[in-house]
Scaffold this active site. Structure first.
Site, PDB file in Angstrom:
ATOM      1  N   GLU A  75       0.286   3.603   1.825  1.00  8.78           N
ATOM      2  CA  GLU A  75       0.429   4.021   3.238  1.00  8.78           C
ATOM      3  C   GLU A  75       1.844   3.729   3.745  1.00  8.78           C
ATOM      4  O   GLU A  75       2.266   4.283   4.758  1.00  8.78           O
ATOM      5  CB  GLU A  75      -0.592   3.305   4.126  1.00  8.78           C
ATOM      6  N   THR A 102       0.805  -1.225   0.000  1.00  7.18           N
ATOM      7  CA  THR A 102       0.000   0.000   0.000  1.00  7.18           C
ATOM      8  C   THR A 102       0.834   1.269   0.000  1.00  7.18           C
ATOM      9  O   THR A 102       1.944   1.298   0.571  1.00  7.18           O
ATOM     10  CB  THR A 102      -0.908   0.013   1.255  1.00  7.18           C
ATOM     11  N   TYR A 153      -0.859   0.224  10.809  1.00 11.90           N
ATOM     12  CA  TYR A 153      -1.200  -0.450   9.547  1.00 11.90           C
ATOM     13  C   TYR A 153      -0.033  -0.334   8.565  1.00 11.90           C
ATOM     14  O   TYR A 153       0.402  -1.328   7.978  1.00 11.90           O
ATOM     15  CB  TYR A 153      -2.471   0.191   8.961  1.00 11.90           C
ATOM     16  N   LYS A 160       2.295  -3.350   7.039  1.00 15.21           N
ATOM     17  CA  LYS A 160       2.393  -3.577   5.583  1.00 15.21           C
ATOM     18  C   LYS A 160       3.846  -3.505   5.108  1.00 15.21           C
ATOM     19  O   LYS A 160       4.227  -4.202   4.174  1.00 15.21           O
ATOM     20  CB  LYS A 160       1.535  -2.550   4.833  1.00 15.21           C
TER      21      LYS A 160
END
Ligand code: NDP
Ligand code: GDP
Length: 344
Positions: free
Chosen positions: A129, A127, A151, A155
């Protein structure tokens, strides 16, 4: 007939990917975790739930023994790891669970593939992110990571685990760094769908006001259906790798709100700043949007904009749907759902 396992079949991307792979003649095994009321509304809405080549099976990402079991039994050609605790907001309140599911969950699959059959191709749902704090604009495969949430941290772990199994054991393990992608199947906890659902309710007189958090965050939003095609393409080429999928456009949350209201012919005027900001119907003067700091996050990702040139060159992948088209599609579907009394 090729066989693919898709983890997280109850999620947005898995529904579109299952549809795509079934259309291509695959036998698809979609995994879900057991809950007291598992909900398959997305695959039902796409009408793939009854497809003869779709099998649903229980699998929890944090259970290594189940990873061994399903991979040994199914003997898949490809595994798409789409399951995750995928919501940034919740990762701040459930950081350890997020690390276990979103981080270790991916490694469980890699470890099972390594020992059962290293020829199985693996896709990891990475991602934007992971980029977090802005170090480069636009962000591409070489941009350093600086995650800003549990998160994002989880990831990054899964991403490096994927590359590490590729380098150490020669696995065909690929990581797709996907920027935000939305659709009428997006979960309502994410900002775009929260907005389009509220706009539909306001349009139908079922809601008066929408409260949001940080209106200045900028995202590169694309259409999920096009992004799952990119995932598929990543596993069809000769070499594994890392690929960014993005539109190379960025808009604020405020821009998305304005677009969504335009879809019901309402023009918004914005007044005030930060927690005092409001959005007013330019025609009636009615306040429709308020900022509520309870939706702010402990740390924010301010600006995401991706450069997908590598995917364009090597996968011939290019997004086509504009943000306006995507937003119109989501508002239209949410009006239809709210008229039908659907809660999804
Ligand atoms: P969703 O939130 O729609 O789906 C996540 C899926 O993971 C759901 O099926 C969920 O099941 C499942 N899941 C959660 N915890 C577990 C667990 N412990 N064991 C098994 N399954 C579990 O995500 P999206 O479809 O939007 O995204 C797909 C993937 O891509 C995710 O990994 C996400 O992090 C990543 N990603 C998404 C982006 C986006 O913009 N959509 C951008 C970049 C990456 P349940 O229904 O039971 O909760
Ligand atoms: P993310 O990029 O994976 O975090 O996707 P989200 O859709 O959850 O959030 C996108 C951006 O919208 C983030 O910068 C959030 O802080 C911002 N945002 C503003 N208000 C809200 C809100 O009410 N809900 C959510 N989910 N995000 C919001």
């Amino acid at each position: 007939m090729k066989k693919a396992i898709i983890t997280g079949i109850t999620g947005q991307d898995a529904a579109y990917l299952a549809e795509l792979l079934l259309d291509k003649g695959y036998k698809v095994y979609g995994t879900y975790r057991r809950t007291s009321s598992t909900n398959f509304w997305r695959i039902e809405e796409l009408a793939v739930d009854q497809h003869p080549n779709l099998t649903l099976l229980e699998y929890d990402l944090i259970d290594l023994s189940s990873a061994y079991r399903i991979i040994s039994e199914i003997e898949p050609d490809e595994i798409y790891n789409l399951a995750a605790q995928s919501f940034v907001g919740v990762s701040f309140t459930q950081p350890i669970a997020t690390a276990q599911i979103t981080g270790i969950g991916a490694m469980n699959l890699l470890e099972a593939i390594r020992s059962i059959n290293p020829k199985i191709k693996f896709y990891q749902a990475s991602t934007s992110e992971m980029f977090g704090k802005v170090h480069a604009i636009p962000q591409n495969e070489d941009t350093p990571f600086h995650p800003r949430s549990p998160y994002g941290v989880a990831k990054v772990f899964a991403h490096w685990a994927t590359l590490n199994y590729q380098e150490s054991y020669g696995l065909f393990a690929t990581s797709g760094i996907l920027f935000n992608h939305e659709s009428p199947l997006r979960g309502k906890e994410f900002v775009t769908r929260k907005i389009t659902d509220a706009v539909a309710k306001i349009h139908l007189g079922k809601q008066d006001l929408l409260e949001l958090g940080n209106m200045d965050a900028k995202r590169d939003w694309g259409y999920a259906k096009e992004y799952v095609d990119g995932m598929y393409r990543m596993l069809q080429i000769d070499e594994p790798g890392t690929f960014v999928l993005a539109t190379n456009q960025t808009q604020t949350v405020r821009d998305f709100v304005s677009l969504a209201f335009n879809a019901i012919d309402v023009n918004l005027e914005w007044k005030g700043k930060e927690e005092n900001e409001i959005g007013i119907d330019a025609n009636t003067g009615k306040t429709l949007i308020k900022v509520n700091p309870k939706f702010y996050r402990p740390a924010e990702v301010d600006l995401l904009i991706g450069d997908a040139s590598k995917a364009n060159d090597k996968l011939e992948w290019k997004p086509k749907t504009t943000l306006k088209e995507l937003c119109d599609m989501m508002v239209k579907k949410d009006i239809e759902r709210n008229e039908n009394g659907s809660t999804f």
